[in-house]
Design an enzyme around this catalytic site. Sequence first.
Site, PDB file in Angstrom:
ATOM      1  N   SER A 191      27.424  42.616  35.238  1.00  0.00           N
ATOM      2  CA  SER A 191      27.953  43.328  36.403  1.00  0.00           C
ATOM      3  C   SER A 191      27.280  42.894  37.703  1.00  0.00           C
ATOM      4  O   SER A 191      27.376  41.747  38.102  1.00  0.00           O
ATOM      5  CB  SER A 191      27.820  44.836  36.162  1.00  0.00           C
TER       6      SER A 191
ATOM      7  N   ASP B  94      31.774  43.201  43.035  1.00  0.00           N
ATOM      8  CA  ASP B  94      30.548  42.779  42.364  1.00  0.00           C
ATOM      9  C   ASP B  94      30.875  41.680  41.362  1.00  0.00           C
ATOM     10  O   ASP B  94      32.010  41.197  41.292  1.00  0.00           O
ATOM     11  CB  ASP B  94      29.839  43.958  41.704  1.00  0.00           C
TER      12      ASP B  94
ATOM     13  N   ASP C 162      31.470  41.310  38.213  1.00  0.00           N
ATOM     14  CA  ASP C 162      32.589  41.395  37.264  1.00  0.00           C
ATOM     15  C   ASP C 162      33.771  42.157  37.848  1.00  0.00           C
ATOM     16  O   ASP C 162      34.725  42.466  37.140  1.00  0.00           O
ATOM     17  CB  ASP C 162      32.147  42.018  35.945  1.00  0.00           C
TER      18      ASP C 162
ATOM     19  N   ASP D   6      34.384  45.164  38.845  1.00  0.00           N
ATOM     20  CA  ASP D   6      34.796  46.516  38.480  1.00  0.00           C
ATOM     21  C   ASP D   6      34.346  47.550  39.509  1.00  0.00           C
ATOM     22  O   ASP D   6      34.551  48.742  39.326  1.00  0.00           O
ATOM     23  CB  ASP D   6      34.311  46.892  37.076  1.00  0.00           C
TER      24      ASP D   6
END
Length: 447
Positions: free
Chosen positions: A102, A241, A243, A245
């Site tokens: 992440s 960010d 990833d 999400d």
Amino acid sequence: MSKLFGTDGVRGTANIHPMTPEMALRIGAAVGRYFRNDGSSVHRVVIGKDTRLSGYMFENALTAGLTSTGMNVLLLGPVPTPAVGLLTRSMRADLGVMISASHNPAHDNGIKFFGPDGFKLSDSVEAEIEALVASGVDPAPAAEIGRAKRIDDGRYRYVERVKSTFPRRMRLDGLKVVLDCANGAAHRVAPDALWELGADVIPMGIAPNGNNINEGCGSTHPQSAAEMVVAHGADVGICLDGDADRVILIDENGKVGDGDQFMALMAARWAEEDRLKGGALVATVMSNLGLENFLNGRGLRLERTNVGDRYVVERMRQGGFNLGGEQSGHIVMTDHATTGDGLMAGLQFLAEMVRAQKPASTLLNQFEKVPQLLKNVRFDAGQLPLEDAQVLAAIKQAEADLSGGGRLLIRKSGTEPLVRVMAEHEDASFMEQVVDSVVAAVEQAVK
């Protein structure tokens, strides 16, 4: 064996336990065995990843573990985490896997799991998988070993799905958007989606090299994007960010907003349209008291959960709510997605700018924040600072000091070796003194 799963899957520094290829292989075999026990004849898993160098290593190790137990693996390559949730369900897979840490630095990595419904696995399922990792599993017979296949159009499917949530016949013509993709998983899909909807896109963080994900960019480092917004006279900045999400928004003046302001905007808007299910917004204990006051003033409720978007989603599913998220920028809209989706949330904000014909600065100023302060204290493995008698005494005193006019939240991070000390109070200087007293006690305990 120490506990593998944290608040969002397994996470740590690449090539250091638990994030080693050997452990990834064991995890792959364990989760493959778990999902092969459901009695179905077709066993399929989709695997996505972000742009970290170690992603190649973990992709191969997980594939080996999964195929060894008879799972057929569909490799998506670099895609956002929400794309894995989406494609797990649409491709009728038993399981989805996202290889990502992440917002963490490039030297970290992690493994997140999604069930066949596209939602992240529950604590109880993770506990069963962890037990299988510890005990080991028998491989499938040679004739039942799974296959692996590359899926080349996964990101295009995701772009179309995200665009389908944008109001029909609405376009972004004339809107100048700085888009920071954090050199991460959305470096292709996010610019494409905004451009196809007509926006004038000024992209940043779209040149991943395996080691620069989240480095001085993205939702955790929005300063560069804020400067770009001002320099280019942009209408808004969108920071994802690694990833994709989560999202952080920046107004036309370069001021950084957060998830609380965005959730307030959407909750009020959806309530006006009678779309806010249950008359409530689900957010974590980290969300500002100002958000709670804003909602209460409109006859709406704030349902609080533990930190982590998976806990937000669990509460949303339990209560039948359709809007939730985190102050850090995870925004969950279960009418459209099964997990936080930064790009989708960004598009919803742009749609509101077009619909309301209001600048980002107005839309990101829904309520007056109660002063909030968060400080982190790092500790070494094996230390238990929150069990120290002096720390407990400091916390008790701080809670007494803040009672009636604010609140104190002390927690251990689920993704990093940090103790987080957060407080809110109308008197900012007094609040800082209280926080510092707890921080000092924790620092003393971990020396």
